[in-house]
Design an enzyme around this catalytic site. Structure first.
Site, PDB file in Angstrom:
ATOM      1  N   ASP A  14       0.767  -0.985   0.344  1.00 44.92           N
ATOM      2  CA  ASP A  14       0.588   0.005  -0.003  1.00 44.92           C
ATOM      3  C   ASP A  14       0.245   1.204   0.191  1.00 44.92           C
ATOM      4  OD1 ASP A  14      -2.865   1.549   0.241  1.00 44.92           O
ATOM      5  OD2 ASP A  14      -1.371   1.414   2.404  1.00 44.92           O
ATOM      6  N   GLU A  16       1.301   5.538   0.643  1.00 47.82           N
ATOM      7  CA  GLU A  16       0.244   7.108   1.410  1.00 47.82           C
ATOM      8  C   GLU A  16       0.749   7.643   0.655  1.00 47.82           C
ATOM      9  OE1 GLU A  16      -2.539   7.345   3.391  1.00 47.82           O
ATOM     10  OE2 GLU A  16      -2.226   4.905   3.656  1.00 47.82           O
ATOM     11  N   HIS A 161      -5.269   4.284   7.983  1.00 47.37           N
ATOM     12  CA  HIS A 161      -4.539   4.881   6.605  1.00 47.37           C
ATOM     13  C   HIS A 161      -3.208   5.286   6.576  1.00 47.37           C
ATOM     14  CE1 HIS A 161      -8.269   5.849   4.515  1.00 47.37           C
ATOM     15  NE2 HIS A 161      -8.951   6.074   5.913  1.00 47.37           N
ATOM     16  N   ASP A 166      -3.023  -0.947   7.134  1.00 45.30           N
ATOM     17  CA  ASP A 166      -3.768  -1.227   5.486  1.00 45.30           C
ATOM     18  C   ASP A 166      -3.910  -1.952   4.720  1.00 45.30           C
ATOM     19  OD1 ASP A 166      -4.881   1.383   7.123  1.00 45.30           O
ATOM     20  OD2 ASP A 166      -4.375   2.391   5.114  1.00 45.30           O
TER      21      ASP A 166
END
Length: 456
Positions: A14, A16, A161, A166
């Site tokens: 993931d 950000e 987040h 996550d």
């Protein structure tokens, strides 16, 4: 590093990012997180997480901080993406990638980040986009398929987040969804209550169509690329079989040939090729709650393509979800008589087996009125993702008579989509049929898997 065949682990990852694109790259990466997962035992083998300092710290806005809490002070002493690129490459290259909505966001951002530093990006052995996967296999149990909603459904707490948190939440959600689907499938096998039923005549002829209640073919890891969402505009040659059904890496391009843009288009059938007698329904009861209905044609999920459907009104965003976010939909004229017969037949079959009572209102899939061109209309729903509902899963393109023959352009924003959809324009629609029973309303939702808009 060994060959691709020697790297069996699945990488859940993931990113950000900032929410404001710069002139040179769409989003600046603020954090990378990933875990390596054993595909046989579904256990975490290794993790890696790091904050990333963007070259322009001013891109970290108040909106970005509200989402992930990452401030300029947090990353000012952290490595740049160029400094972690080798490590990320070694983790990702030659492995199966997994994540929520990674095909249309994380994979694109990652590829562009490598382009910014003039480096070759890592290449996956396959991709599992859990947004598409769970939308097909686990949908309708929750209000939407956001990771926060799925986590709340399973009692996993709030989504932070932050990349590594996550990723681990995503992995847990996938395992829990798979367990539920496995138990439901097992229950169906033990109940032994499947029977062939006669649906009665569904057309004006003397022939009768047989309505079969078939044993459901539900797998915890069935790719939505196979059953609901049309494949991305590349040939599916790199997907590798395994515990997860994966899809190949997408080479993003703003222009693609019509012949390659929908290489699996034969799974969508023209109305003239549909046999009413071959329409059946698949009924799968949930462990607790109502059963799930799937409409089939010759034992394959019903998916239809119609060329040159006329648009009477344009794009509609008048409908909203439980959070007040707009739901995009498009009304088109169902001018084909065969299409109308098919949808009426599907309506009759689905209504007979829908698990709804007097508190629910059945909404016919066809709207019959004396409106535009005096023909019935249907509503095509465009599945959206993201909190602002400005991104969608549907593949939407446009083509014009002045473009190079056989090419089409990708539609990238709601504003652009609205400018292309105006009363009287034509669209080629590829859609699937999704029976639903939600908030005292039941019926069949026509989900647009692909749209090609004709422009002058």
């Amino acid at each position: 590093m060994g060959s691709i065949e020697d790297r069996p682990e699945i990488v859940f990852f993931d990113l950000e990012t900032t929410d404001i694109p710069s002139r040179n790259q769409p989003y600046a990466i603020l954090e990378y997180g990933s875990i390596l997962v054993c595909p046989k035992k579904l256990t975490e083998l290794h993790s890696y997480q790091t904050l990333v300092r963007p070259l322009d710290l001013s891109l970290i806005s108040a909106d970005s901080i509200r989402v992930n809490g990452i401030t300029a002070d947090h990353v000012v002493s952290c490595p740049t993406f160029a400094e972690i690129a080798d490590k990320v490459y070694d983790i990702l290259n030659g492995r199966v990638w997994a994540g929520h909505n990674i095909v249309k966001f994380d994979c694109v951002v990652l590829k562009e980040a490598y382009a910014q530093i003039n480096r070759k990006p890592p290449v996956p052995k396959g991709i599992i986009d859990t947004l598409k996967l769970l939308t097909e296999t686990f949908g309708r149990r929750t209000d939407n398929m956001k990771m926060a909603t799925l986590a709340k459904y399973f009692g996993l707490g709030q989504q932070s987040h932050r990349s590594l948190d996550d990723v681990r939440m995503n992995f847990e959600v996938v395992k829990l969804c798979a367990s539920v689907l496995f138990l439901e499938s097992s229950q169906q096998d033990t109940e032994n209550n499947w029977a062939s039923l006669n649906a009665g005549p569904i057309n004006s002829s003397k022939q009768k169509s047989t309505l079969e209640v078939t044993r459901p073919n539900i797998s915890p890891f069935t790719s939505t690329e196979t059953h609901t969402v049309p494949p991305n505009p590349v040939e599916s040659v790199n997907a590798q079989p395994g515990p997860f059904h994966t899809v190949p890496m997408v080479e993003e391009s703003s222009t693609t040939t019509l012949s390659n843009a929908f290489s699996n288009h034969n799974e969508f059938i023209d109305p003239d090729s549909v046999s009413l007698a071959s329409i059946t329904v698949n009924v799968a009861p949930f462990v607790n709650g109502p059963h799930r209905i799937q409409i089939l044609h010759k034992d394959i999920p019903m998916r239809i393509r119609c060329a040159g459907m006329r648009i009477p009104y344009g794009l509609s965003a008048n409908f909203v979800d439980h959070a007040g976010n707009p739901i995009l939909s498009l009304v088109v004229n169902a001018s084909s008589l065969n299409l109308c017969k098919i949808l009426d037949a599907c309506d009759n079959i689905a209504r007979r087996f829908a698990d709804f009572d007097g508190n629910s209102q059945w909404r016919p899939v066809l709207t019959r009125n004396t409106g535009f061109y005096n023909s019935p209309t249907i509503r095509l729903h465009i599945p959206t993702v993201g909190q602002d509902r400005t991104r969608w899963i549907t593949d939407i393109y446009y083509k014009s008579s002045s473009s190079i023959p056989g090419t089409q352009q990708l539609v990238s924003s709601v504003a652009e989509l609205k400018s292309l959809l105006f009363p009287g324009s034509l669209v080629d629609a590829y859609f699937s049929l999704d029976p639903y029973n939600y908030q005292k309303n039941a019926g069949i939702r026509l989900v647009a898997n692909k749209l090609i808009i004709h422009t002058s």
